[in-house]
Design an enzyme around this catalytic site. Structure first.
Site, mmCIF file in Angstrom:
data_model
loop_
_atom_site.group_PDB
_atom_site.id
_atom_site.type_symbol
_atom_site.label_atom_id
_atom_site.label_comp_id
_atom_site.label_asym_id
_atom_site.label_seq_id
_atom_site.Cartn_x
_atom_site.Cartn_y
_atom_site.Cartn_z
ATOM 1 N N HIS A 152 -10.238 -4.016 10.778
ATOM 2 C CA HIS A 152 -10.858 -3.922 9.445
ATOM 3 C C HIS A 152 -12.156 -3.136 9.468
ATOM 4 O O HIS A 152 -12.950 -3.242 8.547
ATOM 5 C CB HIS A 152 -11.146 -5.322 8.893
ATOM 6 C CG HIS A 152 -9.933 -6.052 8.406
ATOM 7 N ND1 HIS A 152 -8.925 -6.451 9.236
ATOM 8 C CD2 HIS A 152 -9.553 -6.438 7.164
ATOM 9 C CE1 HIS A 152 -7.986 -7.069 8.538
ATOM 10 N NE2 HIS A 152 -8.344 -7.063 7.279
ATOM 11 N N GLU A 158 0.806 -1.231 0.000
ATOM 12 C CA GLU A 158 0.000 0.000 0.000
ATOM 13 C C GLU A 158 0.832 1.270 0.000
ATOM 14 O O GLU A 158 0.562 2.200 -0.758
ATOM 15 C CB GLU A 158 -0.959 0.025 1.200
ATOM 16 C CG GLU A 158 -2.209 -0.810 1.026
ATOM 17 C CD GLU A 158 -2.003 -2.265 1.368
ATOM 18 O OE1 GLU A 158 -0.907 -2.617 1.863
ATOM 19 O OE2 GLU A 158 -2.938 -3.067 1.136
#
Lengths: 369, 490
Positions: free
Chosen positions: B292, B223
């Site tokens: 998450h 990322e």
């Protein structure tokens, strides 16, 4: 051809390396570079040596002046001087073509001058004035010139590495033969995003030259105290990126390495790593007492390996220039720097309205094409 | 002419220091780079290096002197060929004049700067409220709704007689990207599993087939790297759409998003910026627990230079994503996994766009203003329906864009209803609701009949257990309770 014995190579910049790698294409040379040796230093014509001398001296004098202005309070905040490392950017610039991009970290004044950015605009940015490249809003560490293809000037250690990789991505996407020269230091070389970039650059064969400026100290921490593998040219091995160490104090060695790297990238073979063995004479920033190294170490580098003195000697001995000819170049450079300093001290600060500008770009009217 | 050596500033904060020691003495020759003195600053003992070469002619400040102000002459350096006689004639000469006046210039500049900045922060005409509104303008862009657009309803954005079709948010997002990629060759999409896998949440389904691997790029799991690579590609003239599999993973990349993408236009003095879209699902899905399940609306909305969009309906998702791709600024486009499968009516138009920075009145009402965005709207809309059964007519505003925030629409509504409840899934402290509440206090204080109440996620990491997860998220009941509290029912 270029097959030679392995050299461990880390440590002081060597004066002689390689010497036989002139035949063949970059592709062939790099393919045989399992031993990671640099090509022989380039042979410089008189014009090339004069250019190298002038360009390096401009950076040296500019940085000395910046140090003075800092001491006088004209420059604030952080100010990282490039003194000692001049051969790296000047040699690389000599190997570049129009359209190639440059991106670096915060020790960036030398890179800007080398790309042809005006000394006045850079110095005025250092003093935080309105005619600075960023209107005084970026400062020493954050400057850009779209025109000169200089994409910063980044204050976060290592952040420029994915950015340079992205510039290379855009070159490949657009099918140009431009390459992105991405500079970072031995300190940044330990950041994770560097390896994320290496992986993508190699995977996608992006035309990026990673120039690691190993000046031996990441702020106050020496390479051996911070890096398990101190040979940074080997850092691409896991990503199949070739690399080699270059005497970063010899502008001819840098130029030769840059030529080879550029050809490698332009031919579609992907990224390459050049580890420039260099040295900074000054502290990390202006407020660094530099207790981590001895004064003798610094003076030894200055007196024995100075990149500018090397060229100066050649100008006289190899190219038959007189002391006066050399002094004429010195004067020309001093005048440019004096003019820049004068300009940067007298240019007005940005208008207060500038506080609120350049936060968002105007959306282009959404007319259908 | 002797050169003056001035007391140097050796750190960003140093104003004075102690001249601890003279390393060179009068008569010593000095080369550039030689240490001539040691100075103690507020931080460390520093060595002062000579910049010029010459002979130390005179020491003006003795060692051991404390509180030596920066820029005070501390010694005189004789140039080659000069002797002591130059000290008499030279002191106070051109060199001294130059440096002394330079020092004065600095202080003069600083004084005028203080005055200027004092002026800049002083409320114009002493009206702090007006001044604060004026200062908001640049950060909130120029896409404010027309002040006369009191309705601000979706109907006004769609031409009359337009055919409406039912589309999921997922399809709307895919169509938006496909249309913009057809329109502009510089647009490409990259991220994990966007190409061959067809998207982890199938948002990029079909794009690889139509546009090929050059423009639909599968990345490694990296990322920070690909966010930064996207920024570089944008600098290089491309218009990247960077998909994060979820925005939770963008935490790895947040330095590039904020320090590189958001700040460059300003740091470059307007020379170059970063046209890029970072998009992906945001917030809680179902049972994926703490790492998450986070809503980043408030986080990114804190940052000048970013635009932050969080649509609820499919029509807004499509229209706003198309606008985001065309926008010359970095846009954070926050989606929601649960909403992906929801269907909405969407206008059948060749080029349907929704302007960034404009809220939409989702439901008209007179008794209370409920402000929400993204999946928070599901609670707000259901609560409004329930409340209507009890005779409370809530006006529901879908912000759609978090930054620049369309506060004008919110304020207009609050001036009508005199009450406000905000709804979001993010954490309550420094939340979007907290910002709205403070703005209403400034701009509509006299219109309020009750405090602004926030309904937000609970101030805890998201738990895994089904019952705890439900408790951690806002609920329709909490919205109803908050509305009843501000309307003084029950």
């Amino acid at each position: 051809m270029a097959a030679r014995s392995r050299k461990s190579g880390a440590g002081a910049p060597s004066t002689e390396k390689g010497g036989t790698a002139k035949a063949g294409s970059a592709h062939e040379i790099v393919k045989t570079l399992e031993h990671f040796d640099a090509p022989a230093p380039a042979k410089f014509s008189r014009d090339e040596d004069v250019r190298a001398y002038r360009d390096m001296l401009l950076i040296r004098r500019f940085e000395e002046k910046a140090g003075q202005l800092y001491g006088m309070g004209f420059i604030g905040g952080f100010c990282h001087l490039y003194i000692g490392q001049e051969a790296v950017v000047v040699g690389m610039q000599m190997a570049m073509k129009e359209g190639d991009e440059v991106v670096t970290g915060y020790r960036d004044h030398g890179h800007m001058l080398a790309t042809g950015m005006e000394a006045r605009g850079v110095m005025a940015e250092l003093t935080g004035r309105r005619s600075g490249y960023s209107k005084g809003k970026g400062g020493s560490m954050h400057m850009f010139s779209k025109e000169k293809k200089f994409f910063g000037g980044h204050g976060i250690v290592g952040a420029q590495v994915p950015i340079g990789t992205g510039l290379a991505f855009s070159n490949k996407y657009n099918g140009t033969d431009a390459i992105a020269i991405t500079y970072f230091g031995d300190g940044a070389a330990n950041q994770g995003q560097v390896y994320e970039s290496f992986n993508m650059a190699s995977l996608w064969k992006l035309p990026v030259v990673y120039v690691i400026e190993n000046n031996r100290y990441a702020m106050g921490t020496s390479v051996s105290r911070a890096s398990a593998e101190t040979n940074f040219s080997h850092r691409g091995v896991s990503f199949k990126i070739p690399g080699f160490q270059v005497d970063g104090m010899d502008v001819r060695a840098v130029k030769a390495a840059g030529d080879l790297a550029a050809e490698h990238c332009r031919s579609g073979d992907g990224p390459i790593i050049l580890e420039m063995m260099t040295y900074r004479y000054r502290g990390h920033s202006m407020s660094d007492p530099a207790k981590y190294r001895t004064r003798d170490e610094v003076q030894k580098m200055r007196s024995e390996s100075d990149p500018i003195e090397q060229v100066k000697k050649r100008l006289v001995s190899d190219h038959g220039m007189s002391e006066d000819d050399v002094k004429a170049v010195d004067k020309e450079v001093r005048d440019v720097v004096a003019d820049a300093a004068d300009f940067a001290q007298n240019d007005p600060e940005p208008d207060v309205s500038e506080l609120w500008t350049d936060i968002y770009a105007e959306a282009v009217p959404q007319a259908a094409e | 002419m002797p050169t003056e050596i001035l007391m140097p500033a050796l750190s960003p904060t140093m104003e004075e220091g102690t001249l601890a020691k003279w390393v060179k003495q009068v008569g010593d020759s000095v080369a550039a780079g030689d240490v001539i003195a040691e100075i103690e600053t507020d931080k460390a003992t520093m060595e002062v290096e000579a910049v010029d070469e010459g002979t130390l002619g005179k020491i003006l400040v003795d060692e051991g002197s404390e509180g030596v102000k920066v820029n005070t002459p501390i010694a005189l350096l004789l140039a080659e060929g000069e002797d002591e006689s130059a000290l008499e004639s030279g002191a106070g000469g051109a060199s001294r004049g130059a440096t002394a006046s330079a020092a004065e210039d600095t202080s003069a500049t600083r004084e005028s700067d203080e005055k200027q900045s004092a002026k800049a922060s002083e409320p114009a005409g002493g009206n702090a409220v007006e001044d604060m509104s004026a200062r908001r303008v640049p950060a909130e862009g120029k896409t404010h709704p027309d002040p006369d657009d009191a309705e601000g309803a979706l109907a006004q954005e769609i031409p009359e007689g337009t055919e409406m079709v039912s589309v999921t948010v997922r399809e709307a997002l895919r169509d938006a990207m496909a249309e913009e990629m057809r329109r502009d060759e510089m647009v490409f999409v990259m991220g994990e599993e966007v190409a061959e896998y067809q998207g982890a949440y199938k948002i990029t389904q079909g794009l690889l087939d139509e546009f090929g691997a050059r423009r639909v790029v599968d990345t490694p799991i990296t990322e920070h790297g690909f966010a930064g690579l996207g920024v570089g590609a944008a600098f290089g003239g491309l218009k990247p759409i960077v998909e994060f599999m979820t925005f939770n993973f963008a935490m790895q990349a947040i330095d590039q998003i904020i320090n590189s993408a958001a700040k460059t236009l300003y740091m470059a003095g307007g020379q170059m910026g970063c046209p890029i879209v970072f998009r992906g699902p945001n917030g809680a899905a179902a049972r994926v627990a703490a790492q998450h399940s986070q809503d980043y609306a408030a986080w990114y909305s804190h940052v000048p230079g970013l635009k932050v969009v969080q649509p609820f309906t499919a029509a807004d998702a499509k229209g706003l994503l198309k606008s985001a791709i065309r926008d010359p600024n970095p846009v954070i486009f926050l989606e929601n996994e649960i909403l992906y499968g929801h269907s909405f009516e969407i206008p059948k138009l060749d080029d349907w766009t929704v302007p960034i920075g404009k809220a939409r009145i989702h439901r008209k009402g007179t008794d209370v203003t409920i402000v929400s965005f993204g999946i928070g709207m599901t609670y707000a809309v259901k609560a409004a329906e329930e409340l209507a059964k009890e005779g409370i007519e809530a006006e529901v505003i879908d912000l759609r864009t978090i930054r620049p925030m369309d506060l004008d629409t919110v304020i207009r509504s609050v001036k009508k209803t005199n009450r406000c409840v905000t709804v979001e899934e993010g954490f309550p402290q420094s939340s979007v609701g907290a910002h709205i509440a403070s703005e209403i206090m400034v701009r509509a204080f006299d219109h309020l009949d009750a405090p602004v109440l926030k309904v937000a996620g609970k101030d805890v990491p998201m738990p895994y257990a089904a019952n705890l997860e439900k408790l951690a998220l806002p609920s329709v009941k909490e919205v109803i309770d908050a509305v009843k509290a501000v309307t003084y029912r029950d």
